[in-house]
Write a protein that holds these residues in place. Structure first.
Motif, PDB file in Angstrom:
ATOM      1  N   TYR A 153     -39.844  17.517  45.659  1.00 38.06           N
ATOM      2  CA  TYR A 153     -38.777  16.975  46.500  1.00 38.06           C
ATOM      3  C   TYR A 153     -37.525  17.832  46.312  1.00 38.06           C
ATOM      4  N   LEU A 154     -37.059  18.433  47.402  1.00 37.16           N
ATOM      5  CA  LEU A 154     -35.829  19.220  47.391  1.00 37.16           C
ATOM      6  C   LEU A 154     -34.745  18.424  48.103  1.00 37.16           C
ATOM      7  N   ASN A 155     -33.581  18.376  47.515  1.00 38.04           N
ATOM      8  CA  ASN A 155     -32.464  17.662  48.125  1.00 38.04           C
ATOM      9  C   ASN A 155     -31.284  18.607  48.260  1.00 38.04           C
ATOM     10  N   THR A 156     -30.946  18.908  49.512  1.00 38.46           N
ATOM     11  CA  THR A 156     -29.853  19.822  49.811  1.00 38.46           C
ATOM     12  C   THR A 156     -28.744  19.070  50.529  1.00 38.46           C
ATOM     13  N   GLN A 157     -27.594  19.698  50.619  1.00 38.91           N
ATOM     14  CA  GLN A 157     -26.471  19.090  51.317  1.00 38.91           C
ATOM     15  C   GLN A 157     -26.540  19.448  52.795  1.00 38.91           C
ATOM     16  N   ASP A 158     -26.518  18.422  53.640  1.00 35.67           N
ATOM     17  CA  ASP A 158     -26.499  18.614  55.097  1.00 35.67           C
ATOM     18  C   ASP A 158     -27.686  19.442  55.590  1.00 35.67           C
ATOM     19  N   ARG A 173     -28.059  25.892  47.171  1.00 35.13           N
ATOM     20  CA  ARG A 173     -28.352  25.134  45.968  1.00 35.13           C
ATOM     21  C   ARG A 173     -29.028  23.822  46.341  1.00 35.13           C
ATOM     22  N   ALA A 174     -29.841  23.330  45.442  1.00 38.69           N
ATOM     23  CA  ALA A 174     -30.526  22.064  45.678  1.00 38.69           C
ATOM     24  C   ALA A 174     -30.847  21.412  44.344  1.00 38.69           C
ATOM     25  N   THR A 175     -30.937  20.105  44.366  1.00 39.56           N
ATOM     26  CA  THR A 175     -31.548  19.412  43.239  1.00 39.56           C
ATOM     27  C   THR A 175     -33.028  19.247  43.562  1.00 39.56           C
ATOM     28  N   TYR A 176     -33.841  19.115  42.539  1.00 43.84           N
ATOM     29  CA  TYR A 176     -35.272  18.977  42.788  1.00 43.84           C
ATOM     30  C   TYR A 176     -35.881  17.961  41.837  1.00 43.84           C
ATOM     31  N   VAL A 177     -36.968  17.383  42.293  1.00 45.94           N
ATOM     32  CA  VAL A 177     -37.801  16.511  41.474  1.00 45.94           C
ATOM     33  C   VAL A 177     -39.246  16.907  41.733  1.00 45.94           C
ATOM     34  N   ILE A 186     -42.781  15.479  36.374  1.00 44.86           N
ATOM     35  CA  ILE A 186     -43.093  16.756  35.736  1.00 44.86           C
ATOM     36  C   ILE A 186     -41.813  17.444  35.296  1.00 44.86           C
ATOM     37  N   SER A 187     -40.854  17.540  36.191  1.00 42.40           N
ATOM     38  CA  SER A 187     -39.558  18.119  35.833  1.00 42.40           C
ATOM     39  C   SER A 187     -38.559  17.812  36.932  1.00 42.40           C
ATOM     40  N   SER A 188     -37.283  18.007  36.621  1.00 42.97           N
ATOM     41  CA  SER A 188     -36.216  17.832  37.604  1.00 42.97           C
ATOM     42  C   SER A 188     -35.041  18.691  37.180  1.00 42.97           C
ATOM     43  N   GLY A 189     -34.158  18.978  38.120  1.00 45.25           N
ATOM     44  CA  GLY A 189     -33.004  19.806  37.807  1.00 45.25           C
ATOM     45  C   GLY A 189     -32.395  20.378  39.062  1.00 45.25           C
ATOM     46  N   THR A 190     -31.800  21.555  38.945  1.00 42.89           N
ATOM     47  CA  THR A 190     -31.192  22.231  40.083  1.00 42.89           C
ATOM     48  C   THR A 190     -31.798  23.621  40.221  1.00 42.89           C
ATOM     49  N   LEU A 191     -31.747  24.138  41.437  1.00 45.82           N
ATOM     50  CA  LEU A 191     -32.295  25.462  41.699  1.00 45.82           C
ATOM     51  C   LEU A 191     -31.627  26.061  42.926  1.00 45.82           C
ATOM     52  N   ALA A 192     -31.871  27.346  43.127  1.00 52.19           N
ATOM     53  CA  ALA A 192     -31.421  28.050  44.327  1.00 52.19           C
ATOM     54  C   ALA A 192     -32.640  28.388  45.176  1.00 52.19           C
ATOM     55  N   ILE A 193     -32.493  28.263  46.497  1.00 56.49           N
ATOM     56  CA  ILE A 193     -33.589  28.522  47.428  1.00 56.49           C
ATOM     57  C   ILE A 193     -33.180  29.644  48.374  1.00 56.49           C
ATOM     58  N   ARG A 194     -34.089  30.566  48.585  1.00 56.03           N
ATOM     59  CA  ARG A 194     -33.891  31.601  49.590  1.00 56.03           C
ATOM     60  C   ARG A 194     -35.244  31.953  50.191  1.00 56.03           C
ATOM     61  N   LEU A 195     -35.221  32.606  51.348  1.00 57.73           N
ATOM     62  CA  LEU A 195     -36.465  33.062  51.948  1.00 57.73           C
ATOM     63  C   LEU A 195     -37.094  34.141  51.075  1.00 57.73           C
ATOM     64  N   SER A 196     -38.406  34.153  51.048  1.00 57.69           N
ATOM     65  CA  SER A 196     -39.139  35.173  50.310  1.00 57.69           C
ATOM     66  C   SER A 196     -39.768  36.146  51.296  1.00 57.69           C
ATOM     67  N   PRO A 207     -41.799  30.948  53.880  1.00 57.18           N
ATOM     68  CA  PRO A 207     -42.009  31.206  52.453  1.00 57.18           C
ATOM     69  C   PRO A 207     -40.669  31.184  51.718  1.00 57.18           C
ATOM     70  N   TYR A 208     -40.659  30.646  50.507  1.00 57.99           N
ATOM     71  CA  TYR A 208     -39.403  30.525  49.767  1.00 57.99           C
ATOM     72  C   TYR A 208     -39.545  31.043  48.341  1.00 57.99           C
ATOM     73  N   GLN A 209     -38.424  31.521  47.834  1.00 57.46           N
ATOM     74  CA  GLN A 209     -38.297  31.841  46.416  1.00 57.46           C
ATOM     75  C   GLN A 209     -37.394  30.795  45.784  1.00 57.46           C
ATOM     76  N   LEU A 210     -37.835  30.232  44.675  1.00 52.03           N
ATOM     77  CA  LEU A 210     -37.068  29.222  43.956  1.00 52.03           C
ATOM     78  C   LEU A 210     -36.607  29.810  42.628  1.00 52.03           C
ATOM     79  N   THR A 211     -35.308  29.764  42.380  1.00 55.28           N
ATOM     80  CA  THR A 211     -34.758  30.230  41.111  1.00 55.28           C
ATOM     81  C   THR A 211     -34.124  29.039  40.409  1.00 55.28           C
ATOM     82  N   LEU A 212     -34.742  28.599  39.331  1.00 57.45           N
ATOM     83  CA  LEU A 212     -34.284  27.413  38.626  1.00 57.45           C
ATOM     84  C   LEU A 212     -33.059  27.732  37.775  1.00 57.45           C
ATOM     85  N   SER A 213     -32.151  26.767  37.677  1.00 60.08           N
ATOM     86  CA  SER A 213     -30.964  26.957  36.840  1.00 60.08           C
ATOM     87  C   SER A 213     -31.341  27.123  35.381  1.00 60.08           C
TER      88      SER A 213
END
Length: 592
Positions: A153-158, A173-177, A186-196, A207-213
């Motif tokens: 689950y990704l939660n972004t603003q707007d 930026r997004a929070t994730y669960v 399994i885990s939760s926190g924040t990450l950055a999302i960009r196209l891969s 396709p996306y690249q996820l970079t966890l904080s």
């Protein structure tokens, strides 16, 4: 006169009363018209906007793990894509009406648990207003359920991911669960999302690249800081091929392999599809990296080497001292004038390359895929040699290539040893290397495949089919299951059956050659048995993965050999068929 006045007053009184009643009646009629219009407007409001914005599904009241309805305009219906983690405790939430009824007498209030119906169940929905009146919602809700997969689950603003989809340089930026299929966190926190750029960005599922904080066990229990979401909404079997490749690499103890999992992904409750969540090896590179590191050692004799004789056989098959005649699958002649294998294995970790070779051979990977560690990368094997390691993206394997799909032929091919274009094929010319590969298959991979294909593949097949249907409904409005997954399962089982028998007794087979768009492919047919091979378009042979590719203008309808004789699936295989080469017979594809 007084009577007349009285009568006149009475008349006026009656006329006044009638006028008042008429006004009241007109007002009532007018009110009824207004109210009917309001109800019509309210119904449209509920059907188009209200459902999507207000109704959601979750296992609790948390805002971080919630699923919204999706409007399918093509079928004029709403669709609820329910993830695995919600199915033991599926609850419905809403705020703008008192209750909802799905096709029966049960009224559900916000926060109530609702049944998990059979997948593809279409339910009429009726809203219960606050005053107790009922209002049909004007549309059906189709319930679709994922099977056994984790959920991200990704939660972004707007809904910021829309901006990322339009701009490859953007990152949000997004929070994730991340939840398991059993609803455990399994885990939760924040990450950055960009196209891969690991997959095409032109298709609807991105396709996306996820970079966890901070590194977290996003999948497989291993701490990860960067991972990728690899899509394939067109063909669910593509996800299965990739997942199987990662699983087998892990079991073959190929170094540098991180776990890969099938996950369903949501952004702010909106379904994004089924993805393969994987980590790319830190020092990723294709097999050509070996050639770059070692110069011309491996390329000698590969490019421009014509090792076939006039019968279409390889030199290895005609040589009395080849490993193939000694029972080693696919080994070529020594060619030590071209490659000094003694010197080569002083530079390369032989065991790691044997394991990578075997993985690529079993899966018939479209290109030899592995990474190289050592040297300038700062990573080496135990004895300071260059080692073959982590793999990446096996979507084109198991008979599916960038130049056409050949699942039937590749079930019984020697993918590497018979293809000079493959870099790893050069290693097959070392008899000791191929003897090790043969033993590795018989002693490790084959027994492991018995367990994997029996116990794990059916579970993966179920997960891929059930979640693949969700992705296809969402992106292409598919109404039928994707049969490619079942075909993929069959391919793996048949591939193992062939290699088990061939590795034990290669002399029991003859080699046929097929000239395909993906290059010349070998096919090994067992002597004394019916050929039982009909690789034509109607059976899935020679087609592209993406059938809407405008470059595809012909389809294979049959095959003929050098003498013009048609391939006969009922022909009994004999020695005289050794080296026979078939060319395709094609016809134009109907533009419609």
């Amino acid at each position: 006169m007084g009577r007349n006045v009285h009568k006149s007053n009475l008349t006026l009184l009656l006329l006044g009363a009638a006028a008042i009643l008429l006004c009241i009646g007109t007002a009532v009629i007018g009110l009824r018209k207004v109210r009917n219009n309001q109800i019509a407007d309210y119904k449209a409001y509920i059907s188009e906007d209200f459902l999507q914005s207000d109704i959601s599904f979750a296992s609790d009241s948390s805002d971080t793990a919630r699923v919204k309805l999706y409007r399918n305009e093509q079928y004029d219906q709403w669709e609820a894509y329910i993830p695995s983690d919600m199915q033991d405790d599926l609850r419905i939430y809403f705020t703008k009406f008192a209750g909802i009824r799905f096709g029966d007498d049960t009224v559900y209030h916000s926060g109530d648990a609702i049944p998990v119906w059979d997948s593809n169940t279409m339910m009429p929905a009726t809203a219960i207003n606050w005053d107790g009146s009922e209002q049909p919602l004007g549309a059906y809700i189709l319930f679709l359920y994922a099977g056994g997969t984790n959920t991200l689950y990704l939660n972004t603003q707007d809904d910021a991911l829309a901006a990322v989809n339009e701009d490859p340089s953007a990152s949000v930026r997004a929070t994730y669960v991340m939840k398991g299929a059993d609803a455990g966190l399994i885990s939760s926190g924040t990450l950055a999302i960009r196209l891969s750029n690991e997959r095409s960005q032109a298709y609807p599922q991105k396709p996306y690249q996820l970079t966890l904080s901070s590194a977290a066990p996003l999948n497989g229990g291993k701490q990860q800081a960067t991972c990728y979401l690899l899509p394939d909404y067109i063909e669910a079997a593509g996800q299965l091929r990739n997942k199987v490749a990662f699983d087998l690499a892990d079991r073959l103890r190929i170094g540098g392999i991180d776990p890969a999992d099938l996950v369903n992904v949501y952004e702010n409750g909106d379904y994004l599809g089924l993805y393969l969540l994987a980590s790319k090896p830190e020092d990723a590179g294709e097999a050509a990296e070996v050639e770059k590191v070692l110069g011309d050692d491996l390329s000698a004799g590969v490019d421009g080497d014509d090792s076939r004789d006039t019968d279409g056989q390889t030199v290895a098959e005609n040589s009395s001292d080849t490993a193939a005649n000694d029972g080693v699958a696919g080994a070529g002649s020594d060619h030590r004038s071209e490659i000094d294998f003694d010197a080569l294995w002083q530079k390369l970790d032989k065991d790691s390359f044997e394991r990578v070779y075997l993985l690529n051979e079993f899966l018939a990977a479209d290109q030899s895929k592995f990474t190289v560690t050592g040297g300038g990368n700062g990573k080496t094997s135990a004895d300071d040699k260059l080692a073959a390691g982590g793999l990446w993206d096996y979507i084109l394997s198991c008979g599916f290539t960038s130049q056409g799909d050949y699942p039937a032929i590749t079930r019984q091919t020697l993918w590497l040893a018979d293809r000079e274009s493959e870099l790893l094929a050069a290693m097959s010319r070392d008899p000791s290397f191929m003897e090790d590969v043969r033993n590795l298959y018989l002693q490790e991979l084959s027994p492991m495949l018995d367990e994997y294909l029996t116990n794990e593949l059916p579970v993966l097949t179920y997960q891929t089919v059930s979640s693949g249907i969700l992705s296809q409904y969402h992106y292409v409005s598919a109404s039928q299951p994707d049969t490619s997954v079942w075909n993929m399962k069959r391919w793996l089982v048949d591939r193992k059956k062939f290699l088990d028998d061939y590795m034990a007794n290669p002399s029991a087979y003859v080699r046929l050659n097929f000239q395909t768009s993906a290059g010349d492919l070998s096919y090994y047919a067992k002597k004394g048995e019916t050929l039982n091979l009909n690789p034509v378009a109607d059976e899935g042979e020679g087609t592209r993965i993406y059938m809407d590719d405008p470059a595809v203008t012909e389809k294979i309808t049959g095959w003929v050999d050098e003498n013009g004789d048609s391939l006969n699936p009922n022909e009994v295989v004999t020695d005289k068929m050794q080296g026979r080469t078939y060319s395709p017979v094609t016809e134009a594809i109907d533009a419609e």
